[in-house]
Design a protein around this motif. Sequence first.
Motif, PDB file in Angstrom:
ATOM      1  N   ASP A  54      24.908 -37.929  17.561  1.00 39.53           N
ATOM      2  CA  ASP A  54      23.471 -37.733  17.333  1.00 39.53           C
ATOM      3  C   ASP A  54      23.212 -37.174  15.943  1.00 39.53           C
ATOM      4  O   ASP A  54      22.257 -37.565  15.264  1.00 39.53           O
ATOM      5  CB  ASP A  54      22.871 -36.839  18.416  1.00 39.53           C
TER       6      ASP A  54
ATOM      7  N   ASP B 186      16.692 -41.649  14.638  1.00 40.33           N
ATOM      8  CA  ASP B 186      16.509 -40.689  15.723  1.00 40.33           C
ATOM      9  C   ASP B 186      16.895 -41.361  17.035  1.00 40.33           C
ATOM     10  O   ASP B 186      16.200 -42.255  17.517  1.00 40.33           O
ATOM     11  CB  ASP B 186      15.053 -40.224  15.790  1.00 40.33           C
TER      12      ASP B 186
ATOM     13  N   GLU C 181      16.650 -40.267  19.897  1.00 45.28           N
ATOM     14  CA  GLU C 181      15.767 -39.783  20.966  1.00 45.28           C
ATOM     15  C   GLU C 181      16.564 -39.167  22.111  1.00 45.28           C
ATOM     16  O   GLU C 181      16.171 -39.218  23.272  1.00 45.28           O
ATOM     17  CB  GLU C 181      14.842 -40.904  21.469  1.00 45.28           C
TER      18      GLU C 181
ATOM     19  N   MET D 111      18.069 -36.570  27.179  1.00 48.14           N
ATOM     20  CA  MET D 111      16.751 -36.830  26.597  1.00 48.14           C
ATOM     21  C   MET D 111      15.855 -35.597  26.690  1.00 48.14           C
ATOM     22  O   MET D 111      16.130 -34.677  27.466  1.00 48.14           O
ATOM     23  CB  MET D 111      16.105 -38.031  27.286  1.00 48.14           C
ATOM     24  N   ASN D 112      14.789 -35.609  25.924  1.00 47.22           N
ATOM     25  CA  ASN D 112      13.896 -34.459  25.840  1.00 47.22           C
ATOM     26  C   ASN D 112      13.244 -34.126  27.181  1.00 47.22           C
ATOM     27  O   ASN D 112      12.886 -32.980  27.439  1.00 47.22           O
ATOM     28  CB  ASN D 112      12.820 -34.718  24.787  1.00 47.22           C
TER      29      ASN D 112
END
Length: 406
Positions: free
Chosen positions: A204, A213, A215, A350-351
């Motif tokens: 990453d 990015d 993500e 992931m976020n």
Amino acid sequence: MYDFAIIGGGIVGLSTAMALGRRYPDAKIVLFEKESRWAFHQTGNNSGVIHSGVYYKPGSFKAKFCRDGCQSMVAFCREHDIPHEVCGKVIVATEEHELPLLENLYQRGLQNGIQVARISAEEVREIEPHVNCLAGVRVFSTGIADYKQVCQKYAELVRAQGGELYLNTKVERIVDLPNGKAVETNNGTFEAKLLVNCAGLHSDRVAKMGGVDPEAKIVPFRGEYYELTPEKRYLVKGLIYPVPNPAFPFLGVHFTRMIDGSVHAGPNAVLSLKREGYKKTDFDLKDFAEVMTYPGFWKLAAKHADEGIQEIIRSFSKAAFVRSLQRLIPEVQSEDLVPTHAGVRAQALMNDGKLVDDFLIVKGKNSIHVCNAPSPAATSSLEIGKAVTEQIAEQFSPATSPVQAV
């Protein structure tokens, strides 16, 4: 000016270099690895299992690449005399509530085109006499291999194709060029028409360095193992797995007979406080802070709080670890186990707190980034290398291709 620059000397990076060299035999290929030897991190510390693909969602990259990779890895080992064995494995249910989950695994195996069979507790004991269970599924194609030797052979083949391989070479900066990328390292700057990021635990960060990015953020999970003492190895003939919790991304502690005859028990799965943290005491402030300030981690932790607490308990309590193993083999006692090496899994998160449950390959400007390739990436490495090469071929028209394909 190189045609392809690859970052990462684990099994995926080396396989990708090999696949690119085969498709583009006239290409100039260079690969960078920051450590002093190949397969230093995930590849060199994994369980050595050639996975069948029985666990993965039908139609996913993992399901396809693992099923095909199981066959191609065995064929590769046979071709190059690399130690391996197709020993099969048993997945066993030890409690009533696991029986429907075991049936789901059996059906998934069929959906994924894998040779599986339902077996009774008595049939399990014919294969693994010391296992206590209610029922099992036999997976015939699972095997074991020496992945460090596989990586050494990949590196030999890349060199034989004309590829340049650099150890002790850390990528420090990536700069856009009009027709490619400049890769600045501690050993100088290299220019390439296309960059391939296979940096594993740092994939990453390398992606962001290259202007992409993904993500998702890599969150490191340490898997700790014990090893059966030599006089107790008779308790395990091959590979013995529990029915995994389908809501949890790890397979649960299990027994694995390694290619050298030793038997490993584990792993658990605990947050590592350093991306390359193989010991409980390893700590890196930057790595720790990144995880602690990432919203996705806290969402994941809240969702799996109970399982996470149990994993931490197993990490600090040998007695708790042993109790987990005794569900499979009641005869195992604490004195039968000694600590052995740990591994660190590079898991993309992931976020929103969802784990990336498939291999993740992200395209960027003059670049491709493999941003999630934990287990079964070693099994699937030949197939991942082919897939990255195919994506590169699709990304360029013949007129704009870096080099001519065969």
